[in-house]
Every structure is written in C-alpha cells, then in structure tokens.
Design a protein around this motif. Sequence first.
Motif, PDB file in Angstrom:
ATOM      1  N   UNK A 234       1.124  -1.213  -0.003  1.00  0.00           N
ATOM      2  CA  UNK A 234       0.053  -0.110  -0.006  1.00  0.00           C
ATOM      3  C   UNK A 234       0.879   1.113   0.115  1.00  0.00           C
ATOM      4  N   UNK A 235       0.878   1.927  -0.991  1.00  0.00           N
ATOM      5  CA  UNK A 235       1.830   2.980  -1.322  1.00  0.00           C
ATOM      6  C   UNK A 235       0.958   4.508  -0.956  1.00  0.00           C
TER       7      UNK A 235
ATOM      8  N   UNK B 288       5.892   9.326  -7.255  1.00  0.00           N
ATOM      9  CA  UNK B 288       5.708   9.159  -8.667  1.00  0.00           C
ATOM     10  C   UNK B 288       6.629   9.768  -9.475  1.00  0.00           C
ATOM     11  N   UNK B 289       7.547  10.488  -9.072  1.00  0.00           N
ATOM     12  CA  UNK B 289       8.814  11.528  -9.662  1.00  0.00           C
ATOM     13  C   UNK B 289      10.068  10.257  -9.840  1.00  0.00           C
ATOM     14  N   UNK B 290       9.960   9.090  -8.814  1.00  0.00           N
ATOM     15  CA  UNK B 290      11.191   8.094  -8.957  1.00  0.00           C
ATOM     16  C   UNK B 290      10.926   7.285 -10.120  1.00  0.00           C
ATOM     17  N   UNK B 291      11.899   6.813 -10.932  1.00  0.00           N
ATOM     18  CA  UNK B 291      11.967   6.221 -11.960  1.00  0.00           C
ATOM     19  C   UNK B 291      11.488   4.859 -11.427  1.00  0.00           C
TER      20      UNK B 291
ATOM     21  N   UNK C 222       9.187  -0.381  -8.026  1.00  0.00           N
ATOM     22  CA  UNK C 222       9.722  -0.287  -6.869  1.00  0.00           C
ATOM     23  C   UNK C 222       8.933  -0.554  -6.002  1.00  0.00           C
ATOM     24  N   UNK C 223       7.457  -0.279  -6.044  1.00  0.00           N
ATOM     25  CA  UNK C 223       6.353  -0.788  -4.798  1.00  0.00           C
ATOM     26  C   UNK C 223       6.247  -2.275  -5.073  1.00  0.00           C
TER      27      UNK C 223
END
Length: 166
Positions: free
Chosen positions: A37-38, A67-70, A75-76
Amino acid sequence: MLSIYSSAFQLQENDIFGWQTSFHNSCKIADELVIALNTSTDNSEELIREELKSYDNWKIIHTSFTKDQPGFDGLIKNAAMQECSGEFKLCIDADEFILPRQKFLWENLCFQLKFDNCLGYALPSLDLFLDFGHYKALNSKVYLSKGKTFRGIANQIKKPGGFVDT
C-alpha cells in the motif's frame, strides 16, 4: 509455497477496476498474498482489511515511493515481492485475476520453474488465461519468480546513456 504480490493505491477513488475480486482470488489460489500500500491518503487499508477479513493468508506492507521516482510501480511491487515468504512469487496487479479452477496451471508452472536453470518467467497473459479476451485486456506480462530475486527496476538497471530502464 506460492506467494502472490500486488500493490494498491487510493482504492476508494479507483474502485472501478475490481480490486476486490483480484484480492479474493489471490487469497484462494496462493498460500500468501502480500499487498504493498503506497502513500494512500484515503481509507484503502481499512477497505482491504474489511474485504479480506475472512482470510488469514494476506498482509499489507506500507511503502512511500513517489511518482517522480523512475520505475515507481516496479519499486512498489519489488517491496511487496521482498516480503513474500513463498518459494515462488507471482505478480498480479489489483485489476487482474485468475480463476481458482486454474490453480493446477500455476502449480505446474512452479514445478517447471523449480527445475529450470533460471530465476523466473515473464509470461504473456495469453498463456495464463488461455483466451484472447484477457490477453487483449491485459496486453502485458505476468512475472513468476523463485528464490530471492528482485524486480529489475529496483536494481536501477541502466540503459545506454545512463537512463534508468523502467
């Protein structure tokens, strides 16, 4: 042991895609369901807890990727994958599901993967659902892995030129 992992975000806002069916089916098919859960700001956790209260083979982990992480989504899902205790790990998005009557297909794939000299499979959804309707709807790959593996984006795999491969 088969673990299914998935992710969830703002379920109340995104209630159109049927996450309930996906999570119920995952609990019926797998030995374990891990949901990342992000950063939800609604009552997503309460919704999940209420929906899955009749099962005891699931858990929620919390992540805080932005959301700005590539590779935000990868990743989640990698965080959820790392929390899986099963020998085999299957990624199913919260808007996807497989039928419990097809559990034997997954068991066969796990058995085959156990003896293959690789860490996992990327399977076209056509192979999993056995019909073109799901393939067209998903138009994606489903990942089945074994052992201690990581999703590629979690390792920040780089393309030529230094760009992260999402």
